[in-house]
Design a protein around this motif. Structure first.
Motif, PDB file in Angstrom:
ATOM      1  N   ARG A 224      29.680  51.284  67.274  1.00  0.00           N
ATOM      2  CA  ARG A 224      30.089  52.411  68.121  1.00  0.00           C
ATOM      3  C   ARG A 224      28.949  52.710  69.073  1.00  0.00           C
ATOM      4  O   ARG A 224      27.771  52.626  68.700  1.00  0.00           O
ATOM      5  N   THR A 248      36.692  46.222  79.938  1.00  0.00           N
ATOM      6  CA  THR A 248      36.630  46.234  78.481  1.00  0.00           C
ATOM      7  C   THR A 248      37.802  47.009  77.899  1.00  0.00           C
ATOM      8  O   THR A 248      38.364  47.893  78.549  1.00  0.00           O
ATOM      9  N   ALA A 250      37.217  48.502  75.022  1.00  0.00           N
ATOM     10  CA  ALA A 250      36.488  49.185  73.952  1.00  0.00           C
ATOM     11  C   ALA A 250      36.477  50.705  74.072  1.00  0.00           C
ATOM     12  O   ALA A 250      36.185  51.403  73.109  1.00  0.00           O
ATOM     13  N   ALA A 288      32.716  54.214  73.001  1.00  0.00           N
ATOM     14  CA  ALA A 288      33.242  52.849  72.950  1.00  0.00           C
ATOM     15  C   ALA A 288      33.049  52.322  71.537  1.00  0.00           C
ATOM     16  O   ALA A 288      32.030  52.592  70.899  1.00  0.00           O
ATOM     17  N   THR A 289      34.042  51.612  71.039  1.00  0.00           N
ATOM     18  CA  THR A 289      33.937  51.078  69.679  1.00  0.00           C
ATOM     19  C   THR A 289      34.406  49.628  69.647  1.00  0.00           C
ATOM     20  O   THR A 289      35.115  49.169  70.541  1.00  0.00           O
ATOM     21  N   THR A 290      34.007  48.945  68.595  1.00  0.00           N
ATOM     22  CA  THR A 290      34.526  47.603  68.352  1.00  0.00           C
ATOM     23  C   THR A 290      34.714  47.427  66.854  1.00  0.00           C
ATOM     24  O   THR A 290      34.013  48.046  66.050  1.00  0.00           O
ATOM     25  N   ILE A 295      30.125  41.819  68.312  1.00  0.00           N
ATOM     26  CA  ILE A 295      30.045  42.390  69.656  1.00  0.00           C
ATOM     27  C   ILE A 295      28.961  43.467  69.730  1.00  0.00           C
ATOM     28  O   ILE A 295      28.914  44.376  68.905  1.00  0.00           O
ATOM     29  N   ILE A 297      28.209  46.426  71.215  1.00  0.00           N
ATOM     30  CA  ILE A 297      28.955  47.423  71.977  1.00  0.00           C
ATOM     31  C   ILE A 297      28.015  48.313  72.797  1.00  0.00           C
ATOM     32  O   ILE A 297      28.317  48.681  73.937  1.00  0.00           O
ATOM     33  N   GLN A 300      26.938  46.375  75.828  1.00  0.00           N
ATOM     34  CA  GLN A 300      28.032  46.283  76.791  1.00  0.00           C
ATOM     35  C   GLN A 300      28.164  47.586  77.591  1.00  0.00           C
ATOM     36  O   GLN A 300      28.287  47.573  78.822  1.00  0.00           O
TER      37      GLN A 300
END
Lengths: 472, 472
Positions: A224, A248, A250, A288-290, A295, A297, A300
């Motif tokens: 996160r 993205t 995300a 933003a999360t993944t 990744i 994050i 990014q």
């Protein structure tokens, strides 16, 4: 307590036992006043069935004795949607004892939870199997999945995952005639006629009692990143959102905060400070999360914000360096209402317009309200990416102590007129309940009101389901 | 033509002009028989309004003269849902002249299309602005967005993007009282009572006439990869799907094909051949896409299939080396029904069960049907990832020429009983229309039938909307 109520309560005691029928006014008292403490109701009893079968009994008794029921989960409605009428003419139906999580399947990405399961408990339970239920909101420690479904609740992660309407795959409900609708089968495709599931989502308990819900799960968060961004205007903020969306998937939170809200939070909420140096007209909180550990994050988010800074789209930005800092950013966002109330009298409006129209609406509506009601300050903050903001009008220092009572209704009507003229909704996520019913009656097209009434009467001809709510 | 019909048609001619009222039987003829040519209806006229205003006129006239309307888009229903009654007691309402795309916004990822817009045209129009409407199906050159919405259509890409219910953000419809429901505003959050949008989706024109739809768009495809995979069993196929889901969001088609269906296609459809050497009990067609040019989707698919092969999950696999090869794989999938019909008499069932239950259902149901009806062959193919297969029962060589008429109903009831016992749906994506109405009446719980009837009667008390469809 009238004769019908006495008969209903006696019969319920026989069927549900002592735990299922509460008549002690002290025990009932916390549940007959709404979440904000503004609407006070009364009820001769609170029925608390512990199973779907017991809910069926209660609904049949209510029909037999013509005593209306007011279904209630965590009593966190922002529209007094679960508060009984003040004359004691209805009985509370608490769903809080229906609190089992019936199943969780990581493989099928599905959980089946009873209506009384508290959101925070659901979050914890699915986390244990590596999954996540992605809807969350401030009242997560009290609100229940039944109430969330009945009000089509939203919250801060709607941008990516949608409201409850998108997250409920089916539900179980007791209809006003005592029959059970069972939509929990988890079918991804089912075209056997009108969707009762979708009809009951957002019906605020006026068409039946939701007893259990099948909910979509998503993989747990593996990473996160949270950023605080300063921008010139809401229009720039929306451009920033579009820029992110193009690069993205995300982004799941995108919250707009005006400078004056930030300043009020810093003034009134202990331990808060501005995340950025210097002053910016507007701010955006981005989360933003993944779900994929590989990744990066944070990297990014940083890279994209760097590009946005270079192109002049944003004024400044900082990515939270720690979980504590991320929480501090969220605390600012989550404290705005509290800070505003500390500053003085305030009127809240939960409204939406089309996302693309929101920047202009924010600017224009604020100016028009401030022009029409000299002395007030109007600002919007919140879910820009959903076209949903909390549009708050503050009284100012020189307002009379009874400003809220004296001018509130007129101001709210003015705001609702602006929203309606912009093709928007006077209730984006809080529902109609009792508090917005008159405005819905005033502003909805007659054809729509006719359709709502026809559906209500068709499914609940005796009027035993949550009287005085939603349907004008 | 009875007196009421004559009056309606006369009045419609005055309001809609000559283009709006077709009474020449030759012109009407193609539209009164269903897509499969099995159900023959009759209508004294076909009304063809060219605007929402004209639809309002037609609905008001229908109410005034008590003449029912049968709304129709591309007439591609698989359940005779748009075919008028045989006695000529209703008038066709063609929506095909409402064929404007009102707006397309790449920024808002939204298109507003009128009911008569043909799906293939919508695909082309949004492609021009770099976007994509992700639902597609075999009849895309004929079916209309109004019909797709009214039947909550599915197709081959539901796995990733959902059915129409998930893709329609709102709609415009003329209700049976002539009022207009306008849900086209594009609001992402709106909690002003029962969702008429969701109620009309899948209502098969029985509650009102959909005149326009707001549809979600997604970014255009930048890369596509298609693979053909041989597996041992449906259970293995499902494991393969779960394996993919854990590693990528790119899979949007996951179609199961039994060996015998592949062999029938090779036998009957010119120019087809088996994509793999050797024999496999079952096959899977996988389509993976990406909207991001940087992603090597073919490489990703190949790598994951390599892992699956190494772990013994699959028997063999080939990724299409060219667009032509990808099309050849899809042609096999899309030709199964045609090949089966070429082989002999066949009964089709569009059914669903929970995804996790599908492998066992496929095996068990096929065996039970073949045991109960000696000589027949039962196989399922299609959308495994949606829990939706087309379950076909073939007559075999020694069946009587009237097998379909003689045994069809009994076999269908047997299959529907199995589906119902498994908690599934007797109509996954084709709807109820006329053809499945008796089965819905037989198998739906009385409470559900009561609710469907009550809603129908509440919104259409005169019974002027698509009589004899959907509601038992």
């Amino acid at each position: 307590m009238n004769d019908s109520e006495t008969k209903l309560i006696d019969a319920a005691q026989r069927r549900l036992g002592p735990k299922g029928v509460i008549t002690d006014p002290k025990e009932i008292e916390p549940w007959v006043t709404d979440w904000r403490g503004r609407v006070h109701g009364a009820a001769p009893a609170m029925l608390a069935p512990a199973s779907t079968e017991e809910v069926i009994e209660v609904v049949k008794l209510a029909a037999e004795h013509r005593v209306p029921l007011v279904p209630q989960g965590g009593n966190t409605s922002m529209a007094a949607g679960a508060t009984p009428p003040a004359d004691g003419s209805a009985v509370l139906l608490s769903l809080r004892r229906l609190n089992r999580i019936r199943s969780i399947s990581a493989e099928n990405r599905l959980a089946v939870a009873e209506a009384g399961v508290i959101l925070a408990m659901l979050h914890d339970a699915v986390k244990d199997v590596g999954m996540r239920f992605p809807l969350t909101l401030g009242a997560r420690g009290s609100c229940t999945v039944g109430g969330l479904t009945s009000t089509n609740a939203g919250g801060t992660q709607v941008l990516k995952f949608g409201t409850m309407r998108a997250l409920v795959t089916g539900l179980e409900a007791v209809l006003p005639d005592g029959s059970v609708h069972n939509g929990l089968s988890g079918l991804k495709k089912d075209n056997r006629g009108y969707s009762l599931d979708q009809l009951l989502i957002g019906a605020e308990g006026t068409l039946g009692v939701i007893t259990a819900v099948a909910l979509k799960l998503v993989p747990a968060i593996a990473g996160r990143a949270v950023a605080w961004v300063g921008v010139d205007s809401p229009g720039r903020a929306l451009q920033l959102l579009r820029f992110f969306e193009a690069h993205t998937d995300a982004v799941e939170g995108f919250e707009l905060v005006p400078e004056e809200c930030l300043q009020l939070v810093i003034k009134h909420i202990r331990g808060t400070r501005s995340p950025l140096d210097g002053s910016h007209g507007w701010h955006v909180l981005i989360e933003a999360t993944t779900s994929k550990p590989v990744i990066d994050i944070g990297g990014q988010l940083e890279r994209l914000l760097g590009e946005a800074l270079q192109s002049g789209l944003i004024g400044d930005a900082v990515v939270a360096a720690s979980e504590a800092q991320a929480e501090a950013f969220w605390k600012i966002r989550d404290s705005i209402s509290e800070a505003e109330r500390a500053e003085g009298q305030m009127l809240a409006h939960d409204i939406s317009v089309a996302v693309a129209d929101m920047p202009a609406f924010l600017t224009d509506a604020s100016a028009e309200v401030e022009r029409a009601f000299p002395g007030v300050t109007a600002t919007g903050f919140g879910h820009l990416g959903d076209g949903n903001i909390h549009f708050h009008v503050r009284a100012g220092n020189r307002a009379a102590p009874n400003w809220y009572e004296a001018e509130g209704l007129e101001i709210t009507r003015f705001v609702d007129d602006l929203v309606t003229a912009a093709g928007g909704s006077i209730s984006a996520e809080h529902g109609i309940g009792q508090l917005k019913r008159a405005e819905l009656a005033r502003l909805a097209p007659p054809g729509r009101i006719g359709a709502l009434r026809a559906i209500k009467h068709a499914l609940d001809p005796l009027g035993i389901m949550n009287p005085g709510k939603l349907v004008p």
